[in-house]
Design a protein around this motif. Sequence first.
Motif, PDB file in Angstrom:
ATOM      1  N   UNK A  31      40.780   5.736  -5.757  1.00 33.11           N
ATOM      2  CA  UNK A  31      40.479   6.373  -6.779  1.00 33.11           C
ATOM      3  C   UNK A  31      40.749   7.543  -7.248  1.00 33.11           C
ATOM      4  N   UNK A  32      41.225   7.852  -8.203  1.00 35.61           N
ATOM      5  CA  UNK A  32      41.912   9.014  -9.301  1.00 35.61           C
ATOM      6  C   UNK A  32      41.401   8.967 -10.421  1.00 35.61           C
ATOM      7  N   UNK A  33      41.254   9.897 -10.920  1.00 37.20           N
ATOM      8  CA  UNK A  33      40.932  10.643 -11.549  1.00 37.20           C
ATOM      9  C   UNK A  33      41.952  10.662 -13.193  1.00 37.20           C
ATOM     10  N   UNK A  34      41.657  11.007 -14.263  1.00 39.35           N
ATOM     11  CA  UNK A  34      42.541  10.995 -15.793  1.00 39.35           C
ATOM     12  C   UNK A  34      41.527  11.561 -16.704  1.00 39.35           C
ATOM     13  N   UNK A  35      41.708  12.885 -17.399  1.00 36.55           N
ATOM     14  CA  UNK A  35      40.998  13.863 -18.234  1.00 36.55           C
ATOM     15  C   UNK A  35      40.771  12.875 -19.559  1.00 36.55           C
ATOM     16  N   UNK A  36      39.707  12.732 -20.184  1.00 34.86           N
ATOM     17  CA  UNK A  36      38.826  12.293 -21.557  1.00 34.86           C
ATOM     18  C   UNK A  36      38.891  12.922 -22.653  1.00 34.86           C
ATOM     19  N   UNK A  37      38.527  12.675 -23.668  1.00 31.60           N
ATOM     20  CA  UNK A  37      37.828  13.580 -24.492  1.00 31.60           C
ATOM     21  C   UNK A  37      37.007  13.219 -25.149  1.00 31.60           C
ATOM     22  N   UNK A  38      37.034  11.103 -25.369  1.00 31.12           N
ATOM     23  CA  UNK A  38      35.986  10.402 -25.640  1.00 31.12           C
ATOM     24  C   UNK A  38      36.306   9.473 -24.519  1.00 31.12           C
ATOM     25  N   UNK A  39      35.435   9.054 -23.663  1.00 26.47           N
ATOM     26  CA  UNK A  39      35.222   8.209 -22.781  1.00 26.47           C
ATOM     27  C   UNK A  39      35.754   6.817 -23.465  1.00 26.47           C
ATOM     28  N   UNK A  40      34.885   6.740 -24.880  1.00 27.73           N
ATOM     29  CA  UNK A  40      35.280   4.723 -25.682  1.00 27.73           C
ATOM     30  C   UNK A  40      36.434   4.863 -26.175  1.00 27.73           C
ATOM     31  N   UNK A  41      36.534   5.112 -26.529  1.00 25.95           N
ATOM     32  CA  UNK A  41      38.547   5.832 -27.301  1.00 25.95           C
ATOM     33  C   UNK A  41      38.997   5.363 -26.023  1.00 25.95           C
ATOM     34  N   UNK A  42      38.764   6.290 -25.104  1.00 25.50           N
ATOM     35  CA  UNK A  42      39.586   5.730 -24.366  1.00 25.50           C
ATOM     36  C   UNK A  42      39.614   4.512 -23.062  1.00 25.50           C
ATOM     37  N   UNK A  43      38.383   4.383 -22.972  1.00 29.38           N
ATOM     38  CA  UNK A  43      38.324   3.074 -22.756  1.00 29.38           C
ATOM     39  C   UNK A  43      39.412   1.736 -23.633  1.00 29.38           C
ATOM     40  N   UNK A  44      38.841   1.941 -25.453  1.00 26.88           N
ATOM     41  CA  UNK A  44      40.008   0.970 -25.822  1.00 26.88           C
ATOM     42  C   UNK A  44      41.324   1.513 -25.776  1.00 26.88           C
ATOM     43  N   UNK A  45      42.081   1.962 -25.406  1.00 25.40           N
ATOM     44  CA  UNK A  45      43.263   2.577 -25.380  1.00 25.40           C
ATOM     45  C   UNK A  45      43.975   1.704 -23.945  1.00 25.40           C
TER      46      UNK A  45
ATOM     47  N   UNK B  10      40.697   4.006 -11.579  1.00 28.02           N
ATOM     48  CA  UNK B  10      41.696   4.952 -12.846  1.00 28.02           C
ATOM     49  C   UNK B  10      39.504   5.493 -13.375  1.00 28.02           C
ATOM     50  N   UNK B  11      39.524   6.551 -12.591  1.00 27.70           N
ATOM     51  CA  UNK B  11      38.063   7.329 -13.738  1.00 27.70           C
ATOM     52  C   UNK B  11      38.214   8.025 -14.917  1.00 27.70           C
ATOM     53  N   UNK B  12      37.550   7.075 -16.116  1.00 23.76           N
ATOM     54  CA  UNK B  12      38.478   7.608 -17.502  1.00 23.76           C
ATOM     55  C   UNK B  12      36.928   8.826 -17.177  1.00 23.76           C
ATOM     56  N   UNK B  13      37.272  10.455 -16.889  1.00 22.00           N
ATOM     57  CA  UNK B  13      36.914  11.530 -16.868  1.00 22.00           C
ATOM     58  C   UNK B  13      35.968  12.056 -17.718  1.00 22.00           C
ATOM     59  N   UNK B  14      35.322  12.605 -18.175  1.00 20.12           N
ATOM     60  CA  UNK B  14      34.775  12.921 -19.646  1.00 20.12           C
ATOM     61  C   UNK B  14      35.471  15.139 -19.310  1.00 20.12           C
TER      62      UNK B  14
END
Length: 100
Positions: A9-23, A57-61
């Motif tokens: 498991x590794x994390x990536x910081x994202x502003x908007x989880x829904x937008x990041x998930x779509x991308x 990959x965790x899309x970390x808020x």
Amino acid sequence: EGIMLQIQLTSLLVEDQDCALRFYTEVLGFVKKTEIPMGDVKWLTVVSPKAPNGVELTLEPTAFGPAKVYQKALYDAGIPQTAFAVDNIEQEYQRLLGLG
């Protein structure tokens, strides 16, 4: 013989989880593995379709203040937070160009 450790498991910081998930799913081609609501945010992971049981990959808020500071510091310094690999970089480049 020692224990052979693996990254799971590794994390990536994202502003908007829904937008990041779509991308990450619709543009880059990852597959959503886990989505667990946790109040205003969620535990959200994606995986490569080539390795559905591989590294998540965790899309970390960035809702946590220090996360935003860390993300901005990396960006300002030009340091990537993570790196991805593809079999054919030119083919992937052309595919992404075609998506806009």
